[in-house]
Design a protein around this motif. Structure first.
Motif, mmCIF file in Angstrom:
data_model
loop_
_atom_site.group_PDB
_atom_site.id
_atom_site.type_symbol
_atom_site.label_atom_id
_atom_site.label_comp_id
_atom_site.label_asym_id
_atom_site.label_seq_id
_atom_site.Cartn_x
_atom_site.Cartn_y
_atom_site.Cartn_z
ATOM 1 N N TRP A 93 56.534 28.989 55.464
ATOM 2 C CA TRP A 93 56.329 30.106 55.481
ATOM 3 C C TRP A 93 57.156 31.036 53.458
ATOM 4 O O TRP A 93 57.590 29.679 53.237
ATOM 5 C CB TRP A 93 57.388 30.699 56.335
ATOM 6 C CG TRP A 93 57.163 30.664 57.489
ATOM 7 C CD1 TRP A 93 56.208 29.957 58.110
ATOM 8 C CD2 TRP A 93 58.149 30.621 58.255
ATOM 9 N NE1 TRP A 93 56.450 29.606 59.263
ATOM 10 C CE2 TRP A 93 57.402 29.518 59.227
ATOM 11 C CE3 TRP A 93 60.056 30.180 58.243
ATOM 12 C CZ2 TRP A 93 58.508 29.314 60.556
ATOM 13 C CZ3 TRP A 93 60.008 30.425 59.773
ATOM 14 C CH2 TRP A 93 59.848 29.703 60.359
ATOM 15 N N ASP A 94 55.874 31.156 52.937
ATOM 16 C CA ASP A 94 55.744 32.315 52.122
ATOM 17 C C ASP A 94 57.964 33.386 52.241
ATOM 18 O O ASP A 94 58.721 33.431 52.382
ATOM 19 C CB ASP A 94 55.546 33.760 51.476
ATOM 20 C CG ASP A 94 53.776 32.950 51.252
ATOM 21 O OD1 ASP A 94 54.168 31.588 50.975
ATOM 22 O OD2 ASP A 94 53.299 33.624 51.810
ATOM 23 N N PRO A 95 59.059 32.506 50.819
ATOM 24 C CA PRO A 95 59.633 33.006 50.542
ATOM 25 C C PRO A 95 59.853 34.437 50.692
ATOM 26 O O PRO A 95 59.316 34.928 50.101
ATOM 27 C CB PRO A 95 61.008 32.147 49.747
ATOM 28 C CG PRO A 95 59.506 30.696 49.472
ATOM 29 C CD PRO A 95 58.179 31.466 49.893
ATOM 30 N N ARG A 96 60.666 35.009 51.149
ATOM 31 C CA ARG A 96 61.486 36.667 50.812
ATOM 32 C C ARG A 96 61.836 37.001 49.744
ATOM 33 O O ARG A 96 62.221 37.823 49.443
ATOM 34 C CB ARG A 96 61.054 37.384 52.494
ATOM 35 C CG ARG A 96 61.254 37.114 53.184
ATOM 36 C CD ARG A 96 61.110 37.734 54.165
ATOM 37 N NE ARG A 96 60.445 38.021 55.230
ATOM 38 C CZ ARG A 96 60.077 38.689 56.403
ATOM 39 N NH1 ARG A 96 60.897 39.427 56.840
ATOM 40 N NH2 ARG A 96 58.626 38.526 57.699
ATOM 41 N N SER A 97 62.612 36.267 48.966
ATOM 42 C CA SER A 97 63.643 36.068 48.296
ATOM 43 C C SER A 97 63.653 35.102 47.518
ATOM 44 O O SER A 97 63.397 33.838 47.447
ATOM 45 C CB SER A 97 65.922 35.766 48.965
ATOM 46 O OG SER A 97 66.075 35.941 48.123
ATOM 47 N N ASP A 98 63.991 35.536 46.319
ATOM 48 C CA ASP A 98 63.706 34.561 44.491
ATOM 49 C C ASP A 98 64.802 33.748 44.807
ATOM 50 O O ASP A 98 64.987 32.210 44.030
ATOM 51 C CB ASP A 98 64.244 35.153 43.177
ATOM 52 C CG ASP A 98 62.551 36.562 43.539
ATOM 53 O OD1 ASP A 98 61.922 36.075 43.570
ATOM 54 O OD2 ASP A 98 62.705 37.157 42.515
ATOM 55 N N THR A 116 66.050 26.777 55.839
ATOM 56 C CA THR A 116 65.871 27.428 54.555
ATOM 57 C C THR A 116 66.350 26.481 53.349
ATOM 58 O O THR A 116 67.504 26.112 53.616
ATOM 59 C CB THR A 116 66.653 28.440 54.416
ATOM 60 O OG1 THR A 116 65.992 28.973 55.652
ATOM 61 C CG2 THR A 116 66.780 29.147 52.720
ATOM 62 N N GLU A 192 74.585 39.060 51.828
ATOM 63 C CA GLU A 192 73.597 38.300 51.459
ATOM 64 C C GLU A 192 73.351 37.417 52.380
ATOM 65 O O GLU A 192 73.925 36.379 51.940
ATOM 66 C CB GLU A 192 72.447 37.853 50.342
ATOM 67 C CG GLU A 192 71.576 37.329 50.221
ATOM 68 C CD GLU A 192 71.724 36.964 48.384
ATOM 69 O OE1 GLU A 192 70.026 36.453 48.411
ATOM 70 O OE2 GLU A 192 71.999 37.173 47.674
#
Length: 309
Positions: A93-98, A116, A192
């Motif tokens: 999936w596309d990560p939502r965080s750098d 992750t 986080e």
């Protein structure tokens, strides 16, 4: 060797490659918390570990939890355990965080699990369809859904083979006979990548924090043979009850009591028959698809009836 000394040895081993830490200092800190302040050993160990993490400028994922053991996905039923997995990358999936390099779904013959991979770990990229041996990954948990995190200590080895991925979807049909503690309007740690539910305003890892509101239901559904523990996350809870998170927060604010939300939900759903489908993680079924089969009835009568089937 005493229990405190063993834990001190474990913590010392975690940090010995990163900072100059004296094992006697570790043992003294643990002894003070356990003997003088009567802190449980697990919490004392987390507190001391956090102290050295801060001193070393490290994150928890930067240190190993000790010798990891080979496991299958169905074995994952506790957070913060260090394991080795052999699994296939089912989906990315596309990560939502750098801060996240990759996120996706792993599978083995016993089921599937989210993973992750942190950007700072600088690990090689995983490819969809690839099979990998992943050594030294750490488990995590959110709303009963377990995951694994790949970190700077993880070793990735691609395997020239294929494995069959098992199906871990369950369907439960029966009476919702109980709503457990920890349901309704809850607060989670705002740090986080930490989603732990706060207990009396405290996170087990980060101590006292402000917390962010969330909505969930931890229910028991009886199918007449077995009692199944089912978790409804925020979206599933809102759909089931028609009560949004914002409405729940307003309700609690008006009453100056967060428990009113759980009481209202309990009155609406306990004693109702449902068909629930979703993945199984540990002992929990996560409610992805829910269908109401019958209106509310006396939950005690339903339980007696269910047990007589």
């Amino acid at each position: 060797m005493s229990d405190v000394r063993q834990h001190a040895d474990d913590i010392h081993a975690q940090f010995s490659d990163h900072i100059d830490v004296d094992i006697e200092d570790v043992e003294e800190r643990l002894t003070t918390l356990v003997d003088e302040y009567k802190v449980p050993m697990d919490e004392a160990r987390r507190s001391v570990t956090n102290h050295y993490l801060e001193e070393a400028g490290l994150e928890r994922e930067d240190i190993s939890g000790g010798d990891s053991e080979a496991a299958t996905i169905e074995d994952v039923d506790e957070p913060e355990e260090w394991i080795d997995l052999t699994a296939k990358v089912i989906e990315l999936w596309d990560p939502r965080s750098d801060s996240v390099a990759q996120v996706g779904l792993l599978g083995d013959p016993t089921g599937t699990i989210k993973f992750t991979k942190w950007a700072k770990s600088e690990l090689p990229a995983l490819e969809e369809g690839g099979v990998y041996e992943l050594r030294n990954v750490v488990t995590d948990e959110y709303q009963g859904r377990y995951s694994v995190k790949l970190n700077s200590t993880t070793v990735i080895e691609e395997l020239d083979e294929d494995i069959e991925v098992g199906n871990d979807t369950s369907e439960v049909e029966g009476a919702l006979v109980d709503m457990q503690r920890g349901s309704g309007l809850i607060k989670r740690c705002p740090e986080e990548d930490c989603t732990r539910v706060l207990q009396n305003g405290r996170c087990n890892e980060h101590g006292e924090v402000e917390g962010e509101f969330d909505l969930r239901i931890k229910a028991v559904v009886d199918d007449g043979i077995d009692a199944h523990e089912v978790i409804f996350d925020k979206d599933a809870t809102e759909e089931l009850t028609g009560l949004s998170l914002e409405e729940a927060k307003e309700m609690a604010m008006d009453a100056l009591d967060t428990t009113i939300v759980a009481d209202e939900i309990r009155e609406d759903i306990v004693g109702t028959y449902y068909r629930i489908e979703g993945p199984t993680f540990g002992r929990y079924v996560l409610a992805d698809d829910v269908e109401e089969l019958g209106g509310p009835a006396d939950p005690e009568e339903l339980l007696i009836k269910a047990r007589s089937m």
